[in-house]
Design a protein around this motif. Sequence first.
Motif, PDB file in Angstrom:
ATOM      1  N   ILE A 151       1.848  -1.650 -12.801  1.00 52.78           N
ATOM      2  CA  ILE A 151       3.268  -1.400 -13.114  1.00 52.78           C
ATOM      3  C   ILE A 151       4.062  -1.155 -11.832  1.00 52.78           C
ATOM      4  O   ILE A 151       5.177  -1.672 -11.668  1.00 52.78           O
ATOM      5  CB  ILE A 151       3.390  -0.220 -14.102  1.00 52.78           C
ATOM      6  CG1 ILE A 151       2.793  -0.630 -15.458  1.00 52.78           C
ATOM      7  CG2 ILE A 151       4.851   0.200 -14.268  1.00 52.78           C
ATOM      8  CD1 ILE A 151       2.605   0.506 -16.429  1.00 52.78           C
ATOM      9  N   PHE A 152       3.489  -0.388 -10.887  1.00 50.00           N
ATOM     10  CA  PHE A 152       4.186  -0.179  -9.607  1.00 50.00           C
ATOM     11  C   PHE A 152       4.410  -1.521  -8.881  1.00 50.00           C
ATOM     12  O   PHE A 152       5.441  -1.722  -8.232  1.00 50.00           O
ATOM     13  CB  PHE A 152       3.383   0.752  -8.696  1.00 50.00           C
ATOM     14  CG  PHE A 152       3.388   2.193  -9.135  1.00 50.00           C
ATOM     15  CD1 PHE A 152       4.532   2.776  -9.672  1.00 50.00           C
ATOM     16  CD2 PHE A 152       2.250   2.975  -9.010  1.00 50.00           C
ATOM     17  CE1 PHE A 152       4.542   4.106 -10.069  1.00 50.00           C
ATOM     18  CE2 PHE A 152       2.240   4.309  -9.405  1.00 50.00           C
ATOM     19  CZ  PHE A 152       3.391   4.877  -9.940  1.00 50.00           C
ATOM     20  N   ALA A 153       3.443  -2.431  -8.998  1.00 48.49           N
ATOM     21  CA  ALA A 153       3.579  -3.739  -8.352  1.00 48.49           C
ATOM     22  C   ALA A 153       4.731  -4.523  -8.957  1.00 48.49           C
ATOM     23  O   ALA A 153       5.441  -5.254  -8.263  1.00 48.49           O
ATOM     24  CB  ALA A 153       2.285  -4.538  -8.488  1.00 48.49           C
ATOM     25  N   ALA A 208       1.369  -2.049  -3.119  1.00 45.92           N
ATOM     26  CA  ALA A 208       1.781  -1.701  -1.757  1.00 45.92           C
ATOM     27  C   ALA A 208       2.685  -2.772  -1.172  1.00 45.92           C
ATOM     28  O   ALA A 208       3.720  -2.480  -0.559  1.00 45.92           O
ATOM     29  CB  ALA A 208       0.542  -1.502  -0.875  1.00 45.92           C
ATOM     30  N   ILE A 209       2.317  -4.021  -1.376  1.00 44.65           N
ATOM     31  CA  ILE A 209       3.129  -5.121  -0.846  1.00 44.65           C
ATOM     32  C   ILE A 209       4.494  -5.171  -1.519  1.00 44.65           C
ATOM     33  O   ILE A 209       5.524  -5.342  -0.857  1.00 44.65           O
ATOM     34  CB  ILE A 209       2.373  -6.457  -0.999  1.00 44.65           C
ATOM     35  CG1 ILE A 209       1.208  -6.505  -0.006  1.00 44.65           C
ATOM     36  CG2 ILE A 209       3.309  -7.651  -0.780  1.00 44.65           C
ATOM     37  CD1 ILE A 209       0.309  -7.710  -0.150  1.00 44.65           C
ATOM     38  N   GLN A 233       5.738   2.073   9.268  1.00 44.03           N
ATOM     39  CA  GLN A 233       4.872   3.209   8.976  1.00 44.03           C
ATOM     40  C   GLN A 233       3.701   2.814   8.070  1.00 44.03           C
ATOM     41  O   GLN A 233       2.616   3.382   8.172  1.00 44.03           O
ATOM     42  CB  GLN A 233       5.679   4.320   8.304  1.00 44.03           C
ATOM     43  CG  GLN A 233       6.611   5.075   9.247  1.00 44.03           C
ATOM     44  CD  GLN A 233       7.413   6.118   8.500  1.00 44.03           C
ATOM     45  OE1 GLN A 233       8.539   5.882   8.106  1.00 44.03           O
ATOM     46  NE2 GLN A 233       6.810   7.284   8.291  1.00 44.03           N
ATOM     47  N   LEU A 234       3.949   1.835   7.202  1.00 41.66           N
ATOM     48  CA  LEU A 234       2.911   1.411   6.265  1.00 41.66           C
ATOM     49  C   LEU A 234       2.061   0.270   6.820  1.00 41.66           C
ATOM     50  O   LEU A 234       1.179  -0.238   6.134  1.00 41.66           O
ATOM     51  CB  LEU A 234       3.547   0.990   4.929  1.00 41.66           C
ATOM     52  CG  LEU A 234       4.264   2.121   4.168  1.00 41.66           C
ATOM     53  CD1 LEU A 234       4.947   1.591   2.930  1.00 41.66           C
ATOM     54  CD2 LEU A 234       3.284   3.227   3.785  1.00 41.66           C
ATOM     55  N   PRO A 240      -5.115  -3.813   7.298  1.00 44.20           N
ATOM     56  CA  PRO A 240      -6.535  -4.204   7.241  1.00 44.20           C
ATOM     57  C   PRO A 240      -7.156  -3.935   5.872  1.00 44.20           C
ATOM     58  O   PRO A 240      -7.982  -4.718   5.386  1.00 44.20           O
ATOM     59  CB  PRO A 240      -7.183  -3.334   8.324  1.00 44.20           C
ATOM     60  CG  PRO A 240      -6.064  -2.935   9.225  1.00 44.20           C
ATOM     61  CD  PRO A 240      -4.852  -2.836   8.365  1.00 44.20           C
ATOM     62  N   HIS A 241      -6.735  -2.826   5.254  1.00 42.08           N
ATOM     63  CA  HIS A 241      -7.300  -2.458   3.949  1.00 42.08           C
ATOM     64  C   HIS A 241      -6.793  -3.400   2.848  1.00 42.08           C
ATOM     65  O   HIS A 241      -7.531  -3.721   1.912  1.00 42.08           O
ATOM     66  CB  HIS A 241      -6.954  -1.010   3.627  1.00 42.08           C
ATOM     67  CG  HIS A 241      -7.395  -0.051   4.689  1.00 42.08           C
ATOM     68  ND1 HIS A 241      -8.714   0.323   4.860  1.00 42.08           N
ATOM     69  CD2 HIS A 241      -6.696   0.575   5.675  1.00 42.08           C
ATOM     70  CE1 HIS A 241      -8.799   1.150   5.889  1.00 42.08           C
ATOM     71  NE2 HIS A 241      -7.597   1.317   6.412  1.00 42.08           N
ATOM     72  N   MET A 242      -5.533  -3.831   2.971  1.00 43.17           N
ATOM     73  CA  MET A 242      -5.002  -4.773   1.977  1.00 43.17           C
ATOM     74  C   MET A 242      -5.740  -6.104   2.055  1.00 43.17           C
ATOM     75  O   MET A 242      -6.080  -6.697   1.032  1.00 43.17           O
ATOM     76  CB  MET A 242      -3.491  -4.969   2.176  1.00 43.17           C
ATOM     77  CG  MET A 242      -2.680  -3.741   1.794  1.00 43.17           C
ATOM     78  SD  MET A 242      -0.901  -4.047   1.592  1.00 43.17           S
ATOM     79  CE  MET A 242      -0.384  -4.277   3.264  1.00 43.17           C
TER      80      MET A 242
END
Length: 888
Positions: free
Chosen positions: A162-164, A202-203, A216-217, A222-224
């Motif tokens: 939902i956040f995406a 996140a994207i 900042q993000l 690398p984790h994404m």
Amino acid sequence: MEISGEVLQQLTPVLTSLLSPDNTERSAAETQLNEQWVKQQPDLLLIGLAHFVAQNSEVQLRSHTSVLLRRLSFKPYTTPTDPDATLWDMVQETTRAGVRDLLLSALGNETDQGTRHKIADTISEVAKSDLGKNVGWEALLKALFQCSQSQNAAHRESAFRIFASVPELISDQHTDTLKNVFMGSLTDAESQAVRFEAMKAAIAYIVKAEIETQKQLGALMPHMLETLTPVISNRDDQTLVDGLVVLIELADNAPRLFKPVLPNLLTVMVTIAKDKAFEDRTRQTALELLLTLSEAAPAMVRKLPNFAAEVIPVAMEMVTDIEDDEAWYTTDDLDEDDNEENYVMGESTLDRVARTLGGKAVVPVAFQYIPQMLQSAEWQQRRASLMAISSIGEGCVKVMKPELANIIQMITPFLKDPHPRVRYAACNAIGQMSTDFADYLQKNFHQPIITAILPVMDDSTQPRVQAHAAAAMVNFCEEADKSVLDPYLDAIFERLLILLNTPKTYVQEQAITTIATVADCAEDKFVKYHSHIVPMLLDILRRATDKQYRLLRGRAIECASLIGLAIGKEGFAPYTQDFIQILAEIQQSVTEADDIQTTYLLAAWARMCKMMGQDFLQYLPNIMPPLLNSARVTPEFTFVDPEEEDVEANYPSEDGWDFVAINGQHIGIKTSVLEEKHTAIEMLVSYARDLGAGFLPYVPQVLEIALPLLKFYFHDGVRHAAAALLPLLLRDAKDANIDANELSTMWNNIFEKINKVFATEDDVTFLAQLYSTFYECVEILGQQYLQAEQLEAFITACKDHIKTFLERLTTRESEKQAGEFDPEDEEQMLDDEVTEEDALGELSHSLQVLFKVLGPQPVAPYFEQLLPLIVPFLSHPSATARQWALCV
């Protein structure tokens, strides 16, 4: 809002029937749903559907009703008071509140993953609607944060899904808090699904965030990317494409975040693109991510020394992935290339990499492969090498130009290749290079090119190759001087006349287009040929009347009218009456809105007007009504749900449909009518320019059409043409000696619209056009019409624009001085400077015209207001800025 069991019982058979494989039963259920529920009791319908989603025991029914609830709630449902209303807007607030509560309950309890995804998507749509109307849904954010920290991985996944979809839900959260939440979920030890949805969320957040927040993000990058590793290992094509598409959006919006991971990303994406075990779509999407990055941040990508060396071989290998399909030889549809095919993606990749990285990076790599591929026994290899030359030319002009003699010598032998597809590719290379190296190529290599192309036009055994040779001749002749063409005209027209009589319609169409181009270039040299060609064109227009020949007729109309311009009024006199009569008959026969002949007719009438001058006035009463209709046409819109309908099948791109996503909605625009509208406005410009006072009867209607089009943002050409039209209409009205009060009113209406656009316009090219429109109007009218408040408003706009121009120049100079500046970016910067120089030039010209027309005394006080803004340009590091200030 409560709902009785009786209502649910009435709704159950309708919903069940909607799932029936029987078309008749399903159609009857759809009718019942719309007539008895949507129209008569929408509140009960929506709350009832939400009950099924939250409480029904059957998975299939829960899944189906969650989609149905979303689709029905947010489908446009126009009312007399609100043309943008939806069913969700029309129901009571208690119904909406009940639906929200039931959806949250369903999200927490649903055990089936597919259904839970659909529930999350429905919640997302409700949240978007609420945010758009500033309606709070406090329980949602609280529930989602609880879900994101839940022990249940399914709940965590749903929260990030939902956040995406609705990143605005968390837009006011502290960056460090979000960074920690995202980091924790991107490294979720239990669930790959959670990691993947967290990456998408996140994207989605980063794309909409401010630049500082994005930086900042950046540590998340690398984790994404790591979330894709198991997806790649599992060969999960669909999930991998979904992830890559999201990364492409990030690359387009925040490319610099990729800088630390770029070498690794290049290796991984090239590995995917090379791996034929993946689906074609997956391989192409991996390439698309690299291409998007290279276009969004070319300087960053150029600093990766092996980018071209890695990407170009993959692209060239893709170009060879083509079959010798029999349909290619027999089809009459020449626009059938499938954009999903690997060879199309390969050619596009070469083109885009060349335009982004430039010749220094691309040419050495490409020409490592091209010579050996040309010598291959496989026709696919030879074809691919020729298509590679076609594709990279535009981006590599500076590097390839000194080697053009060698490259042409390399290409022309393949116009005789035993394989038709290779000959076709050689024609393509010659045609494309004629455009990319225009003027230089025509002046220096006309003999080897024309003598090599002419025999291919004789090849009647391969009409498609024949037509493509004629098309290459168009590209060559468009940029050739008539003195260059003169020695070859006899040989060219000898072949074109033969092609004009071929049985293949598309060959005839191409022959006509080539004749038109050569005639336009040859001008008076064409006189000796028109007596053979024009009667043949008129004959085609009389005989080819079926619907399938519309394009052929359109091309014949275009060709005959261009010949008229080339040979002039006296030379065309034997055909004028017949041609105009045929045009009138065709115009009467056009009844369908999307008839392709319309655009050709509009342009042909304008050419006849230019050729005939005042003699053309007698035809205007019949020509103007359909022309004005075309000028008034508005693009067709539609709202679609890509998950619920086959968009490409229902709205095919070949019918002119383009799609954009705006505020979460997918909107289709039928762009084909935009070209018709653009042509119509251009024709009105032509008539207003060529007919002068004789155009007066149409000036009021045309002005009424043109003024609103200054804000027609769907098509730049329409806006520019409308702006260019305004001073011509004023001139025509003044030349016709209309009453001074009428002329004054006309000017006041024009200035009011121009001034409003001046205040908000940020397109520098269009600003230049507006300045030109303004000063041309002032020159035409003289001093008595420009009022003091209008002059003041104009100067106010100039102040704002001068400030903005100075800011842009300063920013650009700072970028040059900063470490990020790459010399390869110089061309784009020069283009930007030229565009702004044009606008500043038109601004200063406006000031000159004001001094000239009004005299120094009324203008000087306003000019003094501008001086403090102009003086900083004199000491600016930019030579363009200093030069402009001196000119002013």
